[in-house]
Enzyme design. Structure first.
Site, PDB file in Angstrom:
ATOM      1  N   ASN A  48       0.809  -1.233   0.000  1.00 35.41           N
ATOM      2  CA  ASN A  48       0.000   0.000   0.000  1.00 35.41           C
ATOM      3  C   ASN A  48       0.836   1.275   0.000  1.00 35.41           C
ATOM      4  O   ASN A  48       0.325   2.359   0.268  1.00 35.41           O
ATOM      5  CB  ASN A  48      -0.990   0.002   1.176  1.00 35.41           C
ATOM      6  CG  ASN A  48      -0.257  -0.016   2.508  1.00 35.41           C
ATOM      7  OD1 ASN A  48       0.964  -0.201   2.548  1.00 35.41           O
ATOM      8  ND2 ASN A  48      -0.982   0.190   3.585  1.00 35.41           N
ATOM      9  N   ASP A  50       3.081   2.494   1.978  1.00 40.68           N
ATOM     10  CA  ASP A  50       3.455   3.238   3.190  1.00 40.68           C
ATOM     11  C   ASP A  50       4.904   2.943   3.605  1.00 40.68           C
ATOM     12  O   ASP A  50       5.351   3.401   4.660  1.00 40.68           O
ATOM     13  CB  ASP A  50       2.475   2.958   4.343  1.00 40.68           C
ATOM     14  CG  ASP A  50       2.536   1.520   4.819  1.00 40.68           C
ATOM     15  OD1 ASP A  50       3.264   0.702   4.201  1.00 40.68           O
ATOM     16  OD2 ASP A  50       1.857   1.182   5.817  1.00 40.68           O
ATOM     17  N   ASP A  54       3.871  -5.759   4.445  1.00 38.74           N
ATOM     18  CA  ASP A  54       2.618  -6.137   5.103  1.00 38.74           C
ATOM     19  C   ASP A  54       2.212  -7.565   4.757  1.00 38.74           C
ATOM     20  O   ASP A  54       2.839  -8.215   3.913  1.00 38.74           O
ATOM     21  CB  ASP A  54       1.514  -5.127   4.735  1.00 38.74           C
ATOM     22  CG  ASP A  54       1.573  -4.749   3.267  1.00 38.74           C
ATOM     23  OD1 ASP A  54       1.477  -5.668   2.437  1.00 38.74           O
ATOM     24  OD2 ASP A  54       1.750  -3.549   2.945  1.00 38.74           O
ATOM     25  N   ASP A 123       5.929 -15.946  15.641  1.00 40.76           N
ATOM     26  CA  ASP A 123       6.977 -15.779  16.628  1.00 40.76           C
ATOM     27  C   ASP A 123       6.296 -15.713  17.996  1.00 40.76           C
ATOM     28  O   ASP A 123       5.362 -14.929  18.179  1.00 40.76           O
ATOM     29  CB  ASP A 123       7.717 -14.460  16.344  1.00 40.76           C
ATOM     30  CG  ASP A 123       9.201 -14.580  16.550  1.00 40.76           C
ATOM     31  OD1 ASP A 123       9.590 -14.964  17.659  1.00 40.76           O
ATOM     32  OD2 ASP A 123       9.959 -14.280  15.609  1.00 40.76           O
ATOM     33  N   ASP A 225      10.885 -17.207  20.949  1.00 41.60           N
ATOM     34  CA  ASP A 225      11.855 -16.146  21.158  1.00 41.60           C
ATOM     35  C   ASP A 225      12.455 -16.153  22.558  1.00 41.60           C
ATOM     36  O   ASP A 225      11.733 -16.323  23.545  1.00 41.60           O
ATOM     37  CB  ASP A 225      11.110 -14.808  20.947  1.00 41.60           C
ATOM     38  CG  ASP A 225      12.010 -13.610  21.043  1.00 41.60           C
ATOM     39  OD1 ASP A 225      12.801 -13.421  20.109  1.00 41.60           O
ATOM     40  OD2 ASP A 225      11.931 -12.869  22.041  1.00 41.60           O
ATOM     41  N   GLU A 282      14.631 -20.584  20.275  1.00 37.83           N
ATOM     42  CA  GLU A 282      15.847 -19.766  20.243  1.00 37.83           C
ATOM     43  C   GLU A 282      16.592 -20.059  21.545  1.00 37.83           C
ATOM     44  O   GLU A 282      16.385 -19.399  22.557  1.00 37.83           O
ATOM     45  CB  GLU A 282      15.502 -18.270  20.145  1.00 37.83           C
ATOM     46  CG  GLU A 282      16.744 -17.434  19.904  1.00 37.83           C
ATOM     47  CD  GLU A 282      16.557 -15.921  20.124  1.00 37.83           C
ATOM     48  OE1 GLU A 282      17.342 -15.165  19.565  1.00 37.83           O
ATOM     49  OE2 GLU A 282      15.644 -15.515  20.865  1.00 37.83           O
ATOM     50  N   HIS A 354      17.298 -12.471  11.336  1.00 39.20           N
ATOM     51  CA  HIS A 354      17.063 -11.034  11.474  1.00 39.20           C
ATOM     52  C   HIS A 354      17.904 -10.386  12.571  1.00 39.20           C
ATOM     53  O   HIS A 354      17.837  -9.176  12.750  1.00 39.20           O
ATOM     54  CB  HIS A 354      15.578 -10.806  11.767  1.00 39.20           C
ATOM     55  CG  HIS A 354      15.197 -11.326  13.123  1.00 39.20           C
ATOM     56  ND1 HIS A 354      15.227 -12.671  13.441  1.00 39.20           N
ATOM     57  CD2 HIS A 354      14.834 -10.692  14.259  1.00 39.20           C
ATOM     58  CE1 HIS A 354      14.892 -12.825  14.701  1.00 39.20           C
ATOM     59  NE2 HIS A 354      14.630 -11.641  15.228  1.00 39.20           N
ATOM     60  N   ASP A 355      18.632 -11.190  13.338  1.00 38.60           N
ATOM     61  CA  ASP A 355      19.476 -10.647  14.408  1.00 38.60           C
ATOM     62  C   ASP A 355      20.945 -10.644  14.024  1.00 38.60           C
ATOM     63  O   ASP A 355      21.798 -10.315  14.860  1.00 38.60           O
ATOM     64  CB  ASP A 355      19.340 -11.504  15.678  1.00 38.60           C
ATOM     65  CG  ASP A 355      17.986 -11.353  16.335  1.00 38.60           C
ATOM     66  OD1 ASP A 355      17.380 -10.273  16.194  1.00 38.60           O
ATOM     67  OD2 ASP A 355      17.541 -12.323  16.985  1.00 38.60           O
TER      68      ASP A 355
HETATM   69  C1  GLC Z   1      15.281 -12.422  20.180  1.00 42.58           C
HETATM   70  C2  GLC Z   1      14.883 -11.833  18.842  1.00 42.58           C
HETATM   71  C3  GLC Z   1      15.414 -10.437  18.746  1.00 42.58           C
HETATM   72  C4  GLC Z   1      14.805  -9.624  19.858  1.00 42.58           C
HETATM   73  C5  GLC Z   1      15.006 -10.292  21.220  1.00 42.58           C
HETATM   74  C6  GLC Z   1      14.082  -9.711  22.225  1.00 42.58           C
HETATM   75  O1  GLC Z   1      16.635 -12.564  20.310  1.00 42.58           O
HETATM   76  O2  GLC Z   1      15.313 -12.658  17.804  1.00 42.58           O
HETATM   77  O3  GLC Z   1      15.166  -9.848  17.506  1.00 42.58           O
HETATM   78  O4  GLC Z   1      15.390  -8.357  19.866  1.00 42.58           O
HETATM   79  O5  GLC Z   1      14.744 -11.655  21.208  1.00 42.58           O
HETATM   80  O6  GLC Z   1      12.782 -10.130  21.987  1.00 42.58           O
HETATM   81 CA    CA Z   2       2.462  -1.496   3.768  1.00 39.15          CA
END
Ligand code: GLC
Ligand code: CA
Length: 582
Positions: A48, A50, A54, A123, A225, A282, A354-355
Site C-alpha cells: 500500500n 506506506d 505487510d 513468533d 523467542d 531460540e 534477522h538478528d
Molecule cells: C530475540 C529476537 C530479537 C529480539 C530479542 C528480544 O533474540 O530474535 O530480535 O530483539 O529476542 O525479543
Molecule cells: Ca504497507
C-alpha cells in the site's frame, strides 16, 4: 506428553518400520523432511505504499516461495506493537498491528499457505511483553494487585543502589522505574520490554491460552523467542562486573538459573503436543546433557537453532571486541554442533537471521565474495543434518550494507553497540565499521525484488533504506538466470526432496571427512545403503582432495566441470561438490 503418532496431518508416506530402525530409532515427525524460510514482514513486500512490508505482501509472495521449495514459513512478529524492537515488544497477543494488516489478512495467509501445502509459524515472544500491554499498564496503576505479580517488581533500595547489577542486552541496567510508583521492574532487553514473571502460574496460563488460540486457527506452530531467559536465578544477586559500567552480562545470571525444564515441559504438554505443532526454540548455551530434554523425541521443542557459528568470537565487552572468524573456525563450529546433537534430535541450521549480519558477508572474506563462494556456503549448510531455515534474501545472496553514518541505523541494539564502541575508544570511522560488520539492520533492509527504485519493495519511501546493490542482486534477474544463486538453492532443496536421496539427506549420519585438511570442509551423509560426500574448497587457491571411493554420481557442482586426478579431485576457487559414492 508427546503423542506417539507417526502419521499426522500433512504427512504423506513414511518408510516401513524396518527401514526406520535400520537408520536410527528416532521417532519420525511430519516436519523432518521440510525446508523452512524466515520472513521479516516489515521488509518483505509493501502493497500500500506506506514503506512498510505487510501481510498482503507476504501472501503475494507465497508462490515465489513455493517455487523455491519452501514448506514452512516463520513470520517475525506482526502482533500489535509499538515496534520499539520491531515487534518483539507485543502490546496485544491477539491482534495484528494495523501497519501489517488485519486479522482477516492473517487468516487468509494461513488459508493460502494451506492451499499450497505450506505451514505458517508465528513468533512466540513471551519472555517479555511491551510496556504498552494492558498487563503492564495495570501493574503501574496497582503494583500490589494481580498484574503487579505478572512482572518482576522490586522496591527501590534506600541507598539508591539497584536490586542487581545485571546489564540488559540492549545496554544499561535491567532495572527501570515503574511509572507512577516507587518500584522498579526488570527488563532483560529494552526498557520497553518488561520481563513476564513465569514463576506466576497465572502468567503461564495466559501464555498457553494464547498459543492454543493461534493453533486453533490452523497455525503450524511457533518460533520461540528468547526462551532461555524465562527462568531467573533467584534470590536476586550481583555478579562480577565485566565492563567499566560496573554491570555484569545477564548471561552470568542465566548460567545460575536452574529449573527451566519444568516451565518448558508444561508448555509443551499444554499446547504444542495437543496439536502436533512444530516449535523451534531460540536456545543459547544449553548444556550437552540437556539436549535430549530440549529436542529429543519427547523434547520441549521440535528443534532448536544452531547458533555456534553466530556466537563465535563474541565478547562480553561488545561488538567492537569480537574476534574474526576463519574457515577453520566455521568448520569447527558446525561439526561441534552436529556432534553434540548426533541423532538425538534435529537442529535447525541457519546462515543468518534477522538478528545477524548477512551470512555471505560474515563467513566469506570480502575479497572472495562471488557467486561460487555464495553457492559453496549454501551447499555446506543445506546438506547438513537438521532442518534448513533460509532467511529472506539469503537465496539471492543479499549482502551487508555499508553504513555511512549512524543516522542510517534504526535497530536499538546497533545504536547501543555504536555507543559502546565509541566509549571504548574507537574513532567514529572504526565504530561505523564495527556496526557495519554486525548490525542487525544488515539483514533488515528491504527485500530486493527487482532492479526498479527501492528494489521493487515499495512505491513509497522504505522504512529502512535499501542496499544500493539491488541493481545487481535481485529476484527478477536471478529468476531469469539459470546459473543464479536462487536456482542453486532451488536445486539443493529439490535434491533434499528427491525420493532417491531424501532418506540419507534427512536422516543419514553426518561424518566429517579429512577434518584436518586446511580450508577444506567435507563430510559424509550416510545411511546403510547410501553414501553421499560433500566437498568444499573454502578458499580461492585450488586444492587437491583425496577421494575415499569411486564416484557413482555428481549431484551438485557450482562449476560447469570437475578436474579429476587419479583417486582425487582438484577443487577450484570455492568449488563445492555433492557426490554419491559407489
Ligand atoms: C530475540 C529476537 C530479537 C529480539 C530479542 C528480544 O533474540 O530474535 O530480535 O530483539 O529476542 O525479543
Ligand atoms: Ca504497507
Amino acid at each position: 506428553m508427546f503423542q506417539n503418532k507417526r502419521i499426522k496431518k500433512g504427512t504423506k508416506t513414511w518408510l516401513p518400520a524396518k527401514t526406520i530402525m535400520e537408520v536410527n530409532d528416532m521417532k519420525r515427525k511430519w516436519w523432518h523432511d521440510k525446508v523452512a524460510y524466515q520472513i521479516y514482514p516489515k521488509s518483505c513486500y509493501d502493497t500500500n505504499g506506506d514503506g512498510i512490508g505487510d501481510l498482503r505482501g507476504v501472501i503475494s509472495k507465497l508462490d515465489y516461495l513455493k517455487d523455491l521449495g519452501i514448506d514452512i514459513i516463520w513470520l517475525s512478529p506482526i502482533y500489535k506493537s509499538p515496534l520499539a524492537d520491531q515487534g518483539y515488544d507485543i502490546a496485544d497477543y491477539y491482534a495484528i498491528d494495523p501497519r501489517f494488516g488485519t486479522m482477516e489478512d492473517m487468516d487468509r495467509l494461513i488459508a493460502e499457505a494451506k492451499k499450497r501445502d505450506m505451514y505458517i509459524l508465528m513468533d512466540l515472544v513471551v519472555n517479555h511483553c511491551s510496556n504498552e500491554h494492558e498487563w503492564f499498564q495495570r501493574a503501574c496503576k496497582d503494583p500490589s494487585g494481580k498484574y503487579g505479580n505478572f512482572f518482576y517488581l522490586e522496591d527501590k533500595r534506600q541507598d539508591g543502589s539497584l536490586p542487581t547489577n545485571w546489564r540488559s542486552y540492549f545496554g544499561g541496567p535491567v532495572w527501570e522505574e515503574l511509572p507512577g510508583t516507587d518500584k522498579l521492574y526488570l527488563h532483560s532487553f529494552h526498557k520497553k520490554q518488561p520481563d513476564l514473571n513465569w514463576e506466576n502460574p497465572e502468567v503461564r496460563e495466559e501464555v498457553y491460552k494464547n498459543i492454543n488460540w493461534w493453533l486453533e486457527k490452523g497455525l503450524g506452530g511457533f518460533r520461540i523467542d528468547a526462551i532461555i531467559n524465562i527462568k531467573k536465578a533467584l534470590p536476586l544477586k550481583n555478579y562480577p562486573a565485566d565492563r567499566a559500567d560496573g554491570l555484569s552480562t545477564i548471561s552470568n545470571m542465566l548460567k545460575d538459573a536452574k529449573g527451566i525444564g519444568a516451565f518448558l515441559g508444561e508448555m509443551q504438554e499444554r499446547t504444542f503436543s495437543k496439536y502436533d505443532a512444530f516449535s523451534v526454540g531460540e536456545v543459547f548455551n544449553e548444556k550437552p546433557e540437556e539436549i535430549p530434554a530440549f529436542i529429543g523425541d519427547n523434547g520441549y521443542f521440535s528443534t532448536m537453532f544452531d547458533f555456534e557459528e553466530t556466537i563465535f568470537g563474541s565478547s562480553d565487552k561488545g561488538w567492537y571486541d569480537a574476534k574474526p572468524m576463519t574457515p577453520e573456525d566455521y568448520k569447527a563450529c558446525i561439526f561441534h554442533a552436529q556432534k553434540k546433537v548426533g541423532d538425538t534430535g534435529f537442529l535447525s541450521n541457519i546462515i543468518e537471521n534477522h538478528d545477524e549480519p548477512r551470512g555471505v558477508s560474515r563467513y566469506i572474506p570480502k575479497e572472495d565474495l562471488s557467486l561460487e563462494s555464495k553457492k559453496m556456503l549454501a551447499a555446506l549448510s543445506l546438506m547438513l543434518r537438521g532442518l534448513p531455515f533460509i532467511y529472506q534474501g539469503q537465496e539471492i545472496g543479499m549482502e551487508n550494507k555499508v553504513f555511512h553514518s549512524i543516522d542510517e541505523v534504526n535497530d536499538i541494539s546497533t545504536l547501543d553497540e555504536y555507543k559502546v564502541a565509541l566509549k571504548a575508544g574507537c574513532s567514529v570511522d572504526e565504530a561505523l565499521s564495527v556496526i557495519s560488520r554486525f548490525s542487525r539492520d544488515n539483514a533488515r533492509t528491504p527485500m530486493q525484488w527487482s532492479n526498479t527504485p527501492h528494489a521493487g519493495f515499495t512505491t513509497g519511501e522504505p522504512w529502512l533504506k535499501e542496499n544500493e546493490n539491488y541493481t545487481t542482486i535481485n529476484v527478477e534477474d536471478e529468476l531469469a538466470d539459470p546459473n543464479s544463486l536462487f536456482h542453486f538453492y532451488q536445486k539443493l532443496i529439490a535434491l533434499r526432496k528427491n525420493p532417491k536421496y531424501k532418506e540419507t539427506i534427512v536422516y543419514g549420519k553426518l561424518i566429517p571427512y579429512l577434518q584436518e585438511q586446511k580450508n577444506l570442509m567435507a563430510y559424509y551423509r550416510k545411511t546403510e545403503n547410501q553414501t553421499l560426500l560433500v566437498l568444499a574448497n573454502y578458499q580461492k587457491p585450488e586444492q587437491k582432495v583425496f577421494l575415499p571411493g569411486k564416484v557413482k554420481e555428481i549431484l551438485i557442482n557450482n562449476y560447469p566441470d570437475i578436474v579429476w586426478e587419479e583417486n582425487s579431485v582438484i577443487l577450484k576457487n570455492y568449488q563445492v561438490l555433492v557426490l554419491e559414492l559407489l
